[in-house]
Structure formats: structure tokens, C-alpha cells
Motif scaffolding. Structure first.
Motif, short mmCIF file in Angstrom:
data_model
loop_
_atom_site.label_atom_id
_atom_site.label_comp_id
_atom_site.label_asym_id
_atom_site.label_seq_id
_atom_site.Cartn_x
_atom_site.Cartn_y
_atom_site.Cartn_z
N TYR A 130 30.64 40.52 37.14
CA TYR A 130 30.62 41.18 36.05
C TYR A 130 31.95 42.32 35.95
CZ TYR A 130 26.25 39.15 34.61
OH TYR A 130 25.33 38.45 34.21
N GLU A 131 32.69 42.41 36.82
CA GLU A 131 33.87 43.09 36.60
C GLU A 131 34.81 42.61 35.57
OE1 GLU A 131 36.11 43.10 40.46
OE2 GLU A 131 35.10 44.94 41.03
N THR A 132 35.26 43.70 34.81
CA THR A 132 35.83 43.19 33.61
C THR A 132 37.59 43.01 34.04
OG1 THR A 132 36.22 45.43 33.08
CG2 THR A 132 34.47 44.14 31.86
N GLU A 133 38.03 43.91 35.09
CA GLU A 133 39.45 43.87 35.59
C GLU A 133 39.54 43.46 36.90
OE1 GLU A 133 41.16 47.63 35.02
OE2 GLU A 133 40.81 47.58 32.86
N ASP A 134 40.68 42.70 37.19
CA ASP A 134 40.65 41.86 38.50
C ASP A 134 42.23 42.39 38.76
OD1 ASP A 134 41.05 40.65 40.94
OD2 ASP A 134 40.59 38.79 40.07
N ASP A 135 42.13 43.24 40.03
CA ASP A 135 43.57 43.68 40.57
C ASP A 135 44.15 42.81 41.89
OD1 ASP A 135 41.81 44.61 42.52
OD2 ASP A 135 42.27 46.82 42.42
N ARG A 136 43.30 41.60 41.98
CA ARG A 136 43.67 40.82 43.24
C ARG A 136 44.26 39.64 42.69
NH1 ARG A 136 38.18 41.08 46.73
NH2 ARG A 136 37.65 43.24 46.42
N GLY A 137 44.85 39.48 41.60
CA GLY A 137 45.50 38.48 41.15
C GLY A 137 44.92 37.34 40.80
N ARG A 138 43.29 37.19 40.88
CA ARG A 138 42.68 35.96 40.78
C ARG A 138 42.68 35.54 39.23
NH1 ARG A 138 37.70 38.79 43.98
NH2 ARG A 138 38.01 39.97 42.80
N SER A 139 42.27 34.38 38.92
CA SER A 139 42.29 33.65 37.67
C SER A 139 40.97 34.39 36.91
CB SER A 139 42.06 32.27 37.65
OG SER A 139 41.67 31.92 36.40
N PRO A 140 40.85 34.54 35.84
CA PRO A 140 39.83 35.40 35.24
C PRO A 140 38.54 34.45 35.18
CG PRO A 140 41.37 34.74 33.35
CD PRO A 140 41.99 34.73 34.77
N ASP A 141 38.76 32.96 35.40
CA ASP A 141 37.86 31.95 35.51
C ASP A 141 38.20 31.28 37.10
OD1 ASP A 141 35.79 30.37 34.96
OD2 ASP A 141 36.74 29.03 33.57
N CYS A 142 38.21 31.77 37.97
CA CYS A 142 38.28 31.52 39.27
C CYS A 142 36.83 31.03 39.75
CB CYS A 142 38.69 32.49 40.20
SG CYS A 142 37.43 34.06 40.46
N SER A 143 36.84 30.21 40.87
CA SER A 143 35.69 29.87 41.27
C SER A 143 34.71 30.78 41.75
CB SER A 143 35.75 28.69 42.48
OG SER A 143 36.23 29.41 43.62
#
Length: 432
Positions: A130-143
Motif C-alpha cells: 500500500y505504499e503510494t511512493e516508490d523510491d527504488r525505481g520499481r514499476s508501480p505494477d511490479c510483481s
């Protein structure tokens, strides 16, 4: 729904032209048919199986009832089956919750601290989902696996458990964005059977059983539906077959469906959540009812003596489930008995009275347990729910992901809401 007594199920012997033909008598098809009848339309339901309810099916093992498919009334604070059960006088119980069971490894009971560590891993998993922000460069729809790849082993194991035991699939195949939109809330159970509850809503509807549909011809003028019982003409059709059946082209469409609809059908996937049930002679090996056991490394979660019945239900999903069912029911029962006897002792073998396998992947009219969206496919539920030519309407747990059904994917409640939405669309189209 109505609280008044309903007439017996009308099993039609001959096909007659109608306003709307509903393909499938699972939760979505039954909900759509009831609303269409209430709107004054002529309806015919065609069901391939010799029973109603679809993947909500209450079976028995050794004389004890169990739900071979859907078993939990999820997000009970908004699930329509809470109200339907009350109208039909069917009792529901609050579920005791998840994760409080006892863990074993190689037959040895693990200390309580291990359970608490697993709960911390699960908590971290939900934070990540449920994190809304990703600072690791992952796709918002990763596996689901990519989401936890840099996390401690406890979080990785939580993702594996959630993927296989909740989705019925390995975490590397499950997209996070679809999980993020699923509704959460308290769960309830149905002592008399969730499948039995769904089937009760078929009473009074015009349903022909044992009638698989092979072809649907559609045009601006209406639809022609071909089956072993003949040809039926209607002004519109609501198709509630699972995406596994549609992807296998078990039903031909003429002309071909639009690219967006085909992309949705082939882009969504079916999980393999499977159950093995053991029935015993009354001996409970010192475990109270109910008890949850987690034999690590076996692939199984075990539920002992549900509703005070002398059965053990083992749930297994993903690759371990697909491997398990290759040897059929006898092999699956033997494998689970080995796991259970490794915990309670060899006396379990002498006390066994019956065993059952509930494998939805092998059934031609389901071809899987329920749908999931792989990475990059989060919008496909909504795409599948869009009407085709104002004559074809798709509905089911796979389409429960847009509009007022968002969040209900993979559940009976979501299928019901999707069926109702398709009925509203069909009524509006026909009246226009």
C-alpha cells in the motif's frame, strides 16, 4: 431478493427466444438473472454444469459438508451476501482471523516467537503493497516478488504465502497494482455452506442445466447462442464464463471480439488454489475445534475440525498445487495424509475414513480457481467489463475491478456486484 417463499427452480426443457440470455449460473449469472427478471425482461440462463453455483460449491467428504470453492464472505462490511443471507435466514459467523495457528517444521512444533516473527513479516508486506511512493525505481505494477526482493527473508516468505495461499499463484506472476485495489475488511463464514447459500438464490429462475454454449453470433440486431440443446435468439447476452474458459476459446464468438476485450481475456490469468479434505472417524488427536496448523515446506495450510466437523481441510496453491494434482485424487489425499500424520502420529492413517480433492484447474468449466492480474495487467478487469456492441456484456469475479465493483475481484461478492452491473447495462441498452 425477497424474503417471501420462492417457487422451485424452473428447469427448462426447450429453448425459447428471450430478451437476455445469461451464460453461466454462478454468482454473477444468478445475480444478473434475478435483476433482469425483476426489470420485467424475458430471461433464459444456460449452465454447462449439472448444478448451479459455479465455483461456489458445497460438497461433502465422509458425510461432512465443506466448501470446495469459495468459503469466506470477504469484506463483510460491504459484501452483498451478508444481506442476502439475512433475507434467506442463513446464519453467518465472524471468522476468527488469520495467522494465529501453530507452525511445524518436519513434524516438530515451532516456538511461539516464530509465529510472531511471521506476523511481523506479513505486516511489512502490507506496508509495501500500500505504499503510494516508490523510491527504488520499481514499476508501480511490479510483481509481488519484485516488491519484496530487497526485504528480509521474513517478508519474502510472507509474499510467498500470500501469493500461493490467497491468490493461488507464485508471487513472481502476481501484479501488485491489482492487489492494491482489492477491498479489505472483516470476513465471515457460512456454516451451512457458501455454495449452498449461492445456490439458494437460483430458486424460481429459468435455468437449463447441462447446456454448455459453443458459439455466440452477435450483431446490432441481437445474438444467436448455439449449444447442444439448439439455437436460442435473444436481444442481448450476459456472459459469465470464467476467463480461463474464455481464453481457451471454449465459446466461439462471431464476429471476433474487439481487440480490447480479447486482450483482457488473454491478459488475465487463473490461479490454482486447491483443497484436499480428509475425513476421520471422530478421533481428533488432541486438537480442539477449530485449529489452524502450518506445516512449513509442505505447501499446505491445515484447518482442523471446522464447524466441529470431523474433517481436516488442506489448502495449497500455485506451483505446489499444480504438482500435487498430477497424481489425481488418490495421490493428493495420500500426500496430505503424510503431512498430517507427520504432525499427529501414524494413528491418523488408521482413523481416516475418506478423502476428497477439489481441483478447479482440471475442470473444463472453470480451468482455474479465480482470476488474478499479472504485472502490467491491472486495468484489464475494467476493460473486460465494457459492453461489446451494446449486445454482449461480460460479468464475473474477473470483471469486478471497475466502477462500483472496484475491489471485489476474485470473490463471490465481487462476482455478484459485477452481475448486477451487467444487468443494469443490458436493461439500459435494450430500453434505449
Amino acid at each position: 431478493m425477497t424474503s417471501e417463499p420462492l417457487p422451485a427452480l424452473r428447469r427448462t426443457d426447450a429453448l425459447a427466444d428471450c430478451d437476455v440470455v445469461v451464460i453461466g449460473a454462478g454468482a454473477a449469472g444468478l445475480a444478473a438473472a434475478r435483476d433482469l427478471v425483476a426489470a420485467g425482461l424475458r430471461v433464459q440462463v444456460l449452465e454447462a454444469r449439472d448444478r448451479v453455483g459455479g465455483r461456489a460449491f458445497t460438497d461433502s467428504c465422509g458425510g461432512a459438508l465443506f466448501d470446495a470453492g469459495a468459503a469466506y464472505v470477504h469484506y463483510a462490511d460491504r459484501n452483498p451476501w451478508v444481506e442476502i443471507a439475512a433475507e434467506l435466514g442463513v446464519s453467518l459467523l465472524e471468522h476468527r482471523g488469520w495467522g494465529a495457528g501453530v507452525h511445524f517444521r518436519d513434524g516438530e512444533r515451532l516456538p511461539e516467537v516464530f509465529r510472531r516473527e511471521r506476523q511481523r513479516g506479513a505486516g511489512r508486506l502490507w506496508e509495501l503493497i500500500y505504499e503510494t511512493e516508490d523510491d527504488r525505481g520499481r514499476s508501480p505494477d511490479c510483481s509481488l516478488l519484485d516488491l519484496v526482493r530487497d526485504e528480509p527473508d521474513g517478508v519474502l516468505q510472507a509474499a510467498l504465502r500470500y501469493g500461493r495461499q490467497a491468490i493461488g499463484e507464485d508471487p513472481e506472476r502476481v501484479g501488485v497494482a491489482d492487489l492494491r485495489q482489492l477491498w479489505e475488511g472483516p470476513d465471515r463464514t457460512v456454516p451451512s455452506g457458501y455454495g449452498a447459500l449461492v445456490s439458494a438464490t437460483a430458486v424460481g429462475l429459468p435455468i437449463r442445466l447441462g447446456t454448455p454454449v459453443s458459439r455466440i453470433a452477435w450483431s446490432a440486431g441481437g445474438v444467436r447462442v448455439e449449444s447442444g440443446a439448439g439455437v436460442l435468439s435473444a436481444r442481448a447476452a450476459i456472459v459469465t464464463a470464467p476467463v480461463g474458459v474464455l481464453a481457451a476459446a471454449a465459446i466461439a464468438f462471431e464476429p471476433a471480439l474487439p481487440a480490447s476485450t480479447l486482450d483482457a481475456i488473454h491478459g488475465l490469468r487463473m490461479g490454482a488454489l486447491t483443497k484436499v479434505v480428509l475425513a476421520f472417524d471422530g478421533e481428533r488427536f488432541g486438537w480442539p475445534s477449530p485449529s489452524d496448523l502450518y506445516p512449513l515446506g509442505s505447501g499446505f495450510n491445515l484447518e482442523l475440525w471446522p464447524f466441529d466437523r470431523d474433517i481436516v481441510i488442506g489448502t495449497i496453491g500455485g506451483t505446489p498445487a499444480r504438482d500435487l494434482v498430477r497424481d489425481g485424487e488418490a495421490g493428493a489425499v495420500a500426500a496430505m495424509l503424510d503431512v498430517f500424520a507427520g504432525i499427529v502420529g501414524s494413528d491418523a492413517r488408521k482413523r481416516l475414513r475418506a478423502g476428497r480433492l477439489a481441483d478447479w484447474t482440471a475442470q473444463p468449466y472453470s480451468q482455474g480457481s479465480y482470476s488474478y492480474a499479472p504485472p502490467g495487467a491491472a486495468g484489464l478487469r475494467d476493460a473486460l467489463a465494457r459492453p461489446v456492441g451494446e449486445r454482449l456484456f461480460f460479468a464475473g469475479e474477473a470483471t469486478s475491478g471497475g466502477g462500483d465493483t472496484v475491489g471485489g475481484g476474485m470473490t463471490v461478492g465481487g462476482a455478484t456486484l459485477a452481475g448486477r452491473a451487467a444487468a443494469r447495462q443490458a436493461v439500459a441498452a435494450l430500453r434505449a
